[in-house]
Write an enzyme that holds these catalytic residues in place. Structure first.
Site, PDB file in Angstrom:
ATOM      1  N   ARG A  15       0.859  -1.195   0.000  1.00  0.00           N
ATOM      2  CA  ARG A  15       0.000   0.000   0.000  1.00  0.00           C
ATOM      3  C   ARG A  15       0.894   1.244   0.000  1.00  0.00           C
ATOM      4  O   ARG A  15       2.140   1.158   0.057  1.00  0.00           O
ATOM      5  CB  ARG A  15      -0.903   0.005   1.233  1.00  0.00           C
ATOM      6  CG  ARG A  15      -0.132   0.239   2.515  1.00  0.00           C
ATOM      7  CD  ARG A  15      -1.006   0.123   3.754  1.00  0.00           C
ATOM      8  NE  ARG A  15      -0.274   0.574   4.919  1.00  0.00           N
ATOM      9  CZ  ARG A  15      -0.627   0.370   6.178  1.00  0.00           C
ATOM     10  NH1 ARG A  15      -1.724  -0.329   6.436  1.00  0.00           N
ATOM     11  NH2 ARG A  15       0.087   0.846   7.180  1.00  0.00           N
ATOM     12  N   GLY A  16       0.261   2.398  -0.058  1.00  0.00           N
ATOM     13  CA  GLY A  16       0.953   3.665   0.138  1.00  0.00           C
ATOM     14  C   GLY A  16       2.055   3.918  -0.880  1.00  0.00           C
ATOM     15  O   GLY A  16       1.922   3.629  -2.070  1.00  0.00           O
ATOM     16  N   ILE A  17       3.152   4.483  -0.383  1.00  0.00           N
ATOM     17  CA  ILE A  17       4.262   4.879  -1.255  1.00  0.00           C
ATOM     18  C   ILE A  17       4.867   3.658  -1.948  1.00  0.00           C
ATOM     19  O   ILE A  17       5.165   3.689  -3.148  1.00  0.00           O
ATOM     20  CB  ILE A  17       5.328   5.627  -0.425  1.00  0.00           C
ATOM     21  CG1 ILE A  17       4.766   6.979   0.040  1.00  0.00           C
ATOM     22  CG2 ILE A  17       6.605   5.822  -1.234  1.00  0.00           C
ATOM     23  CD1 ILE A  17       5.653   7.723   1.046  1.00  0.00           C
ATOM     24  N   ASP A  36       5.923  -7.439   1.416  1.00  0.00           N
ATOM     25  CA  ASP A  36       5.331  -6.776   2.589  1.00  0.00           C
ATOM     26  C   ASP A  36       5.067  -7.849   3.632  1.00  0.00           C
ATOM     27  O   ASP A  36       5.290  -9.038   3.392  1.00  0.00           O
ATOM     28  CB  ASP A  36       4.037  -6.036   2.198  1.00  0.00           C
ATOM     29  CG  ASP A  36       3.774  -4.814   3.093  1.00  0.00           C
ATOM     30  OD1 ASP A  36       3.643  -4.994   4.324  1.00  0.00           O
ATOM     31  OD2 ASP A  36       3.690  -3.698   2.577  1.00  0.00           O
ATOM     32  N   ASP A  78       9.389  -9.939   6.684  1.00  0.00           N
ATOM     33  CA  ASP A  78       9.551  -9.009   7.800  1.00  0.00           C
ATOM     34  C   ASP A  78      10.990  -8.518   7.699  1.00  0.00           C
ATOM     35  O   ASP A  78      11.929  -9.278   7.969  1.00  0.00           O
ATOM     36  CB  ASP A  78       9.299  -9.717   9.133  1.00  0.00           C
ATOM     37  CG  ASP A  78       9.525  -8.779  10.331  1.00  0.00           C
ATOM     38  OD1 ASP A  78      10.019  -7.646  10.127  1.00  0.00           O
ATOM     39  OD2 ASP A  78       9.215  -9.189  11.462  1.00  0.00           O
ATOM     40  N   ASN A 105      11.734   0.403   1.203  1.00  0.00           N
ATOM     41  CA  ASN A 105      10.685   1.398   1.480  1.00  0.00           C
ATOM     42  C   ASN A 105       9.944   1.130   2.787  1.00  0.00           C
ATOM     43  O   ASN A 105       9.407   2.056   3.398  1.00  0.00           O
ATOM     44  CB  ASN A 105       9.692   1.405   0.301  1.00  0.00           C
ATOM     45  CG  ASN A 105       8.392   2.102   0.653  1.00  0.00           C
ATOM     46  OD1 ASN A 105       8.312   3.329   0.694  1.00  0.00           O
ATOM     47  ND2 ASN A 105       7.346   1.318   0.943  1.00  0.00           N
ATOM     48  N   TYR A 169      11.605   8.425  15.258  1.00  0.00           N
ATOM     49  CA  TYR A 169      11.448   8.357  13.796  1.00  0.00           C
ATOM     50  C   TYR A 169      12.523   9.191  13.108  1.00  0.00           C
ATOM     51  O   TYR A 169      13.174   8.720  12.166  1.00  0.00           O
ATOM     52  CB  TYR A 169      10.048   8.850  13.421  1.00  0.00           C
ATOM     53  CG  TYR A 169       9.727   8.759  11.945  1.00  0.00           C
ATOM     54  CD1 TYR A 169       9.447   7.531  11.337  1.00  0.00           C
ATOM     55  CD2 TYR A 169       9.684   9.902  11.152  1.00  0.00           C
ATOM     56  CE1 TYR A 169       9.141   7.453   9.989  1.00  0.00           C
ATOM     57  CE2 TYR A 169       9.373   9.834   9.811  1.00  0.00           C
ATOM     58  CZ  TYR A 169       9.103   8.602   9.221  1.00  0.00           C
ATOM     59  OH  TYR A 169       8.794   8.530   7.877  1.00  0.00           O
ATOM     60  N   LYS A 173      15.524   7.961  10.558  1.00  0.00           N
ATOM     61  CA  LYS A 173      15.654   8.417   9.162  1.00  0.00           C
ATOM     62  C   LYS A 173      16.993   9.123   8.930  1.00  0.00           C
ATOM     63  O   LYS A 173      17.563   9.023   7.846  1.00  0.00           O
ATOM     64  CB  LYS A 173      14.465   9.304   8.786  1.00  0.00           C
ATOM     65  CG  LYS A 173      13.124   8.550   8.756  1.00  0.00           C
ATOM     66  CD  LYS A 173      13.128   7.415   7.721  1.00  0.00           C
ATOM     67  CE  LYS A 173      11.775   6.743   7.574  1.00  0.00           C
ATOM     68  NZ  LYS A 173      11.742   5.703   6.531  1.00  0.00           N
ATOM     69  N   PRO A 199      10.624  11.627   1.102  1.00  0.00           N
ATOM     70  CA  PRO A 199       9.278  12.170   0.856  1.00  0.00           C
ATOM     71  C   PRO A 199       8.927  13.244   1.875  1.00  0.00           C
ATOM     72  O   PRO A 199       9.425  13.236   3.013  1.00  0.00           O
ATOM     73  CB  PRO A 199       8.364  10.951   1.031  1.00  0.00           C
ATOM     74  CG  PRO A 199       9.252   9.757   0.973  1.00  0.00           C
ATOM     75  CD  PRO A 199      10.582  10.203   1.494  1.00  0.00           C
TER      76      PRO A 199
HETATM   77  P1  NAD Z   1       2.365   2.871   5.074  1.00  0.00           P
HETATM   78  O1  NAD Z   1       2.183   2.568   6.504  1.00  0.00           O
HETATM   79  O2  NAD Z   1       1.170   3.077   4.221  1.00  0.00           O
HETATM   80  O3  NAD Z   1       3.255   1.754   4.353  1.00  0.00           O
HETATM   81  C1  NAD Z   1       4.345   1.145   4.998  1.00  0.00           C
HETATM   82  C2  NAD Z   1       4.363  -0.316   4.585  1.00  0.00           C
HETATM   83  O4  NAD Z   1       5.484  -0.953   5.219  1.00  0.00           O
HETATM   84  C3  NAD Z   1       3.096  -1.053   5.038  1.00  0.00           C
HETATM   85  O5  NAD Z   1       2.540  -1.732   3.920  1.00  0.00           O
HETATM   86  C4  NAD Z   1       3.589  -2.004   6.109  1.00  0.00           C
HETATM   87  O6  NAD Z   1       2.860  -3.213   6.185  1.00  0.00           O
HETATM   88  C5  NAD Z   1       5.027  -2.229   5.662  1.00  0.00           C
HETATM   89  N1  NAD Z   1       5.869  -2.702   6.772  1.00  0.00           N
HETATM   90  C6  NAD Z   1       5.907  -2.231   8.049  1.00  0.00           C
HETATM   91  N2  NAD Z   1       6.750  -2.962   8.774  1.00  0.00           N
HETATM   92  C7  NAD Z   1       7.292  -3.899   7.940  1.00  0.00           C
HETATM   93  C8  NAD Z   1       8.235  -4.950   8.120  1.00  0.00           C
HETATM   94  N3  NAD Z   1       8.806  -5.188   9.317  1.00  0.00           N
HETATM   95  N4  NAD Z   1       8.564  -5.715   7.041  1.00  0.00           N
HETATM   96  C9  NAD Z   1       7.976  -5.490   5.835  1.00  0.00           C
HETATM   97  N5  NAD Z   1       7.058  -4.524   5.619  1.00  0.00           N
HETATM   98  C10 NAD Z   1       6.723  -3.731   6.670  1.00  0.00           C
HETATM   99  O7  NAD Z   1       3.325   4.160   5.026  1.00  0.00           O
HETATM  100  P2  NAD Z   1       3.933   5.000   3.805  1.00  0.00           P
HETATM  101  O8  NAD Z   1       3.620   6.414   4.088  1.00  0.00           O
HETATM  102  O9  NAD Z   1       3.588   4.413   2.484  1.00  0.00           O
HETATM  103  O10 NAD Z   1       5.488   4.817   4.124  1.00  0.00           O
HETATM  104  C11 NAD Z   1       6.425   4.246   3.195  1.00  0.00           C
HETATM  105  C12 NAD Z   1       7.810   4.782   3.507  1.00  0.00           C
HETATM  106  O11 NAD Z   1       7.832   6.203   3.268  1.00  0.00           O
HETATM  107  C13 NAD Z   1       8.225   4.609   4.966  1.00  0.00           C
HETATM  108  O12 NAD Z   1       9.598   4.286   5.034  1.00  0.00           O
HETATM  109  C14 NAD Z   1       7.985   5.988   5.562  1.00  0.00           C
HETATM  110  O13 NAD Z   1       8.788   6.223   6.686  1.00  0.00           O
HETATM  111  C15 NAD Z   1       8.348   6.872   4.388  1.00  0.00           C
HETATM  112  N6  NAD Z   1       7.784   8.237   4.460  1.00  0.00           N
HETATM  113  C16 NAD Z   1       6.436   8.467   4.423  1.00  0.00           C
HETATM  114  C17 NAD Z   1       5.962   9.782   4.439  1.00  0.00           C
HETATM  115  C18 NAD Z   1       4.490  10.117   4.373  1.00  0.00           C
HETATM  116  O14 NAD Z   1       4.153  11.314   4.427  1.00  0.00           O
HETATM  117  N7  NAD Z   1       3.587   9.168   4.244  1.00  0.00           N
HETATM  118  C19 NAD Z   1       6.868  10.847   4.517  1.00  0.00           C
HETATM  119  C20 NAD Z   1       8.229  10.578   4.570  1.00  0.00           C
HETATM  120  C21 NAD Z   1       8.678   9.262   4.525  1.00  0.00           C
END
Ligand code: NAD
Length: 276
Positions: A15-17, A36, A78, A105, A169, A173, A199
């Protein structure tokens, strides 16, 4: 590196990014492993503060990419566990005959004042956001060394500037960016390039299920609902006045994959929220 025909692992791809990045590589002709937690999420969710992606989300992402003509296989991982990372790499190489690109990611967040921040939360954030990059890169390296290769770490603007109530956090990072630079310096001799994307504010579960709900943010911006908080952050803090989409982050990842003379950078994609 030519993306068409390359084999790429994207973690956190359900999902997400991560999903946006997986879709973009598939559209560019790559053979994608969408990795994932899958069924492992239920074990971890009990301990975490918002839901992580479930098994059906991972399967759905992979099958939707295939439905649009892309090549995509879903594999559970994981990233905080060595054996799980080794299993992911072995299955990826078995599926596609090699590995060219790794996108680290997967990430998690928890916010709160340092004074009573739980040690277990600190450790889990570092286990996923920092050790996860180390473990999976280490497992992938023998295959990347054979092919040259590209590693892209998804860090954050929070890896360049500290924010109140985000100590664990932000520290994780900053560490991800330091690790990116060290690996870039060390692996250049093997023609492996290592870069990060940082991001800004992306409307994902991490933001909406967690950050927007934080009492500190709502106080800071004088808002009550998650939508209002997100909108206020964009309005008050982003010079271009707009949020980022997963596709914006994916575009930066594709650029860094192709940019043969770029290594060790941490590219902010944040509408000017962070300019370094
Ligand atoms: P999200 O929570 O939607 O997605 C994160 C994904 O990582 C999830 O699908 C989750 O199941 C998976 N995950 C978590 N722990 C895991 C593990 N131990 N092993 C495998 N998968 C695992 O969040 P997102 O916003 O899509 O974040 C993606 C990346 O972008 C992250 O590294 C986050 O720190 C970074 N980020 C996000 C933002 C933002 O505004 N959303 C900003 C800066 C950085």
């Amino acid at each position: 590196m030519e993306i068409n025909g390359s084999a790429v692992i994207v973690t956190g791809a359900a999902r997400g990014i991560g999903r946006g990045i997986a879709e973009a590589y598939a559209q560019a002709g790559a053979k994608v492993i969408a990795a994932d937690l899958g069924s492992l999420a239920s074990r971890l969710e009990a301990d975490w503060h918002y839901s992580l992606a479930a098994r059906d989300e991972l399967e759905r992402t992979a099958s939707e990419i295939r439905g649009r003509g892309g090549i995509c296989t879903a594999i559970e991982v994981d990233v905080s566990e060595r054996a799980s990372c080794q299993n992911l790499v072995a299955k990826s190489v078995e599926a596609y005959g090699g590995l060219d690109i790794l996108v680290n990611n997967a990430g998690i967040i928890q916010t709160g004042p340092i004074v009573d921040f739980a040690e277990a939360d600190w450790e889990r954030i570092f286990a996923v956001n920092v050790k996860g990059i180390f473990l999976l890169s280490q497992a992938a390296l023998p295959h990347l060394v054979a092919n040259g290769g590209v590693i892209i770490n998804i860090a954050s603007v929070a890896g360049k500037r500290g924010f109140a109530h985000m100590g664990a956090y932000c520290a994780s990072k900053f560490a991800a960016i330091g690790l990116t630079q060290s690996m870039a310096a060390e692996l250049a001799q093997f023609s492996i390039r290592v870069n990060a994307v940082c991001p800004g504010n992306v409307d994902t579960s991490m933001w909406f299920d967690h950050l927007s709900k934080s009492a500190m943010r709502q106080r800071q911006y004088g808002t009550n609902t998650v939508d209002d908080t997100f909108t206020a952050v964009i309005r008050d803090s982003v010079p271009l006045g707009r949020e980022q989409a997963p596709a914006d982050i994916a575009e930066a990842a594709l650029y860094l994959t192709r940019a043969e003379n770029v290594t060790g950078v941490s590219l902010s994609v944040s509408g000017g929220f962070e300019m370094s």
